[in-house]
Design a protein around this motif. Structure first.
Motif, short mmCIF file in Angstrom:
data_model
loop_
_atom_site.label_atom_id
_atom_site.label_comp_id
_atom_site.label_asym_id
_atom_site.label_seq_id
_atom_site.Cartn_x
_atom_site.Cartn_y
_atom_site.Cartn_z
N ALA A 211 4.44 -3.59 -2.66
CA ALA A 211 4.96 -2.36 -2.08
C ALA A 211 3.85 -1.37 -1.70
O ALA A 211 4.11 -0.41 -0.97
CB ALA A 211 5.93 -1.71 -3.05
N LEU A 212 2.65 -1.60 -2.18
CA LEU A 212 1.54 -0.67 -1.92
C LEU A 212 0.71 -1.10 -0.72
O LEU A 212 0.67 -2.28 -0.37
CB LEU A 212 0.63 -0.59 -3.15
CG LEU A 212 1.22 -0.03 -4.43
CD1 LEU A 212 0.24 -0.18 -5.57
CD2 LEU A 212 1.61 1.42 -4.25
N SER A 213 0.06 -0.13 -0.12
CA SER A 213 -0.88 -0.45 0.95
C SER A 213 -2.20 -0.87 0.30
O SER A 213 -2.45 -0.59 -0.87
CB SER A 213 -1.09 0.76 1.85
OG SER A 213 -1.58 1.84 1.09
N PRO A 214 -3.06 -1.59 1.04
CA PRO A 214 -4.33 -2.03 0.46
C PRO A 214 -5.13 -0.86 -0.12
O PRO A 214 -5.20 0.21 0.48
CB PRO A 214 -5.06 -2.66 1.65
CG PRO A 214 -3.97 -3.08 2.57
CD PRO A 214 -2.89 -2.06 2.41
N GLY A 215 -5.68 -1.10 -1.28
CA GLY A 215 -6.45 -0.06 -1.95
C GLY A 215 -6.75 -0.45 -3.38
O GLY A 215 -6.48 -1.57 -3.83
N ARG A 216 -7.34 0.49 -4.11
CA ARG A 216 -7.78 0.23 -5.47
C ARG A 216 -6.61 -0.10 -6.41
O ARG A 216 -6.67 -1.04 -7.19
CB ARG A 216 -8.55 1.44 -5.99
CG ARG A 216 -8.90 1.32 -7.45
CD ARG A 216 -9.76 2.44 -7.89
NE ARG A 216 -11.11 1.89 -7.93
CZ ARG A 216 -12.20 2.59 -7.91
NH1 ARG A 216 -12.15 3.89 -7.82
NH2 ARG A 216 -13.37 2.01 -7.96
N ARG A 217 -5.54 0.67 -6.34
CA ARG A 217 -4.39 0.45 -7.23
C ARG A 217 -3.78 -0.94 -7.00
O ARG A 217 -3.45 -1.65 -7.95
CB ARG A 217 -3.34 1.54 -6.99
CG ARG A 217 -2.05 1.35 -7.75
CD ARG A 217 -2.19 1.77 -9.18
NE ARG A 217 -0.88 1.66 -9.84
CZ ARG A 217 -0.72 1.20 -11.06
NH1 ARG A 217 -1.76 0.87 -11.78
NH2 ARG A 217 0.46 1.10 -11.59
N ARG A 218 -3.65 -1.33 -5.74
CA ARG A 218 -3.09 -2.64 -5.42
C ARG A 218 -3.97 -3.76 -5.97
O ARG A 218 -3.47 -4.73 -6.55
CB ARG A 218 -2.94 -2.77 -3.91
CG ARG A 218 -2.32 -4.08 -3.51
CD ARG A 218 -2.10 -4.13 -2.02
NE ARG A 218 -1.35 -5.33 -1.68
CZ ARG A 218 -1.57 -6.05 -0.61
NH1 ARG A 218 -2.46 -5.67 0.27
NH2 ARG A 218 -0.86 -7.12 -0.39
N GLU A 219 -5.28 -3.63 -5.79
CA GLU A 219 -6.20 -4.64 -6.29
C GLU A 219 -6.15 -4.73 -7.82
O GLU A 219 -6.23 -5.82 -8.38
CB GLU A 219 -7.62 -4.36 -5.82
CG GLU A 219 -7.81 -4.54 -4.33
CD GLU A 219 -7.43 -5.94 -3.85
OE1 GLU A 219 -7.77 -6.93 -4.53
OE2 GLU A 219 -6.76 -6.03 -2.81
N MET A 220 -6.00 -3.59 -8.48
CA MET A 220 -5.91 -3.60 -9.94
C MET A 220 -4.65 -4.32 -10.40
O MET A 220 -4.68 -5.07 -11.38
CB MET A 220 -5.93 -2.16 -10.47
CG MET A 220 -7.29 -1.50 -10.39
SD MET A 220 -7.31 0.25 -10.83
CE MET A 220 -6.44 0.27 -12.36
#
Length: 66
Positions: free
Chosen positions: A30-39
């Motif tokens: 549900a998230l766009s690419p970024g730090r939170r998604r990678e975590m």
């Protein structure tokens, strides 16, 4: 003195890890690419690896190190 709060798990470790991995992957989707998604994706991979290790440890063919 602090007392330890104990409770009996209702699900096995494998079930809890699978649920957590699924939840992390769904949240990451549900998230766009970024730090939170990678975590979240990293956490899902760690949970899946832990499930494999746990299955290996419980396998009947496991021998003690010599």
């Amino acid at each position: 003195m602090l007392t330890r709060r104990r409770f009996k798990q209702t699900k096995t470790l494998t079930e809890r890890l699978a649920d957590e991995a699924t939840r992390c992957r769904e949240e990451a989707r549900a998230l766009s690419p970024g730090r939170r998604r990678e975590m979240l994706l990293r956490r899902a991979r760690q949970d899946e690896t832990a499930m494999q290790i746990e299955a290996w440890l419980r396998s009947p063919g496991l021998r003690a190190p010599t």
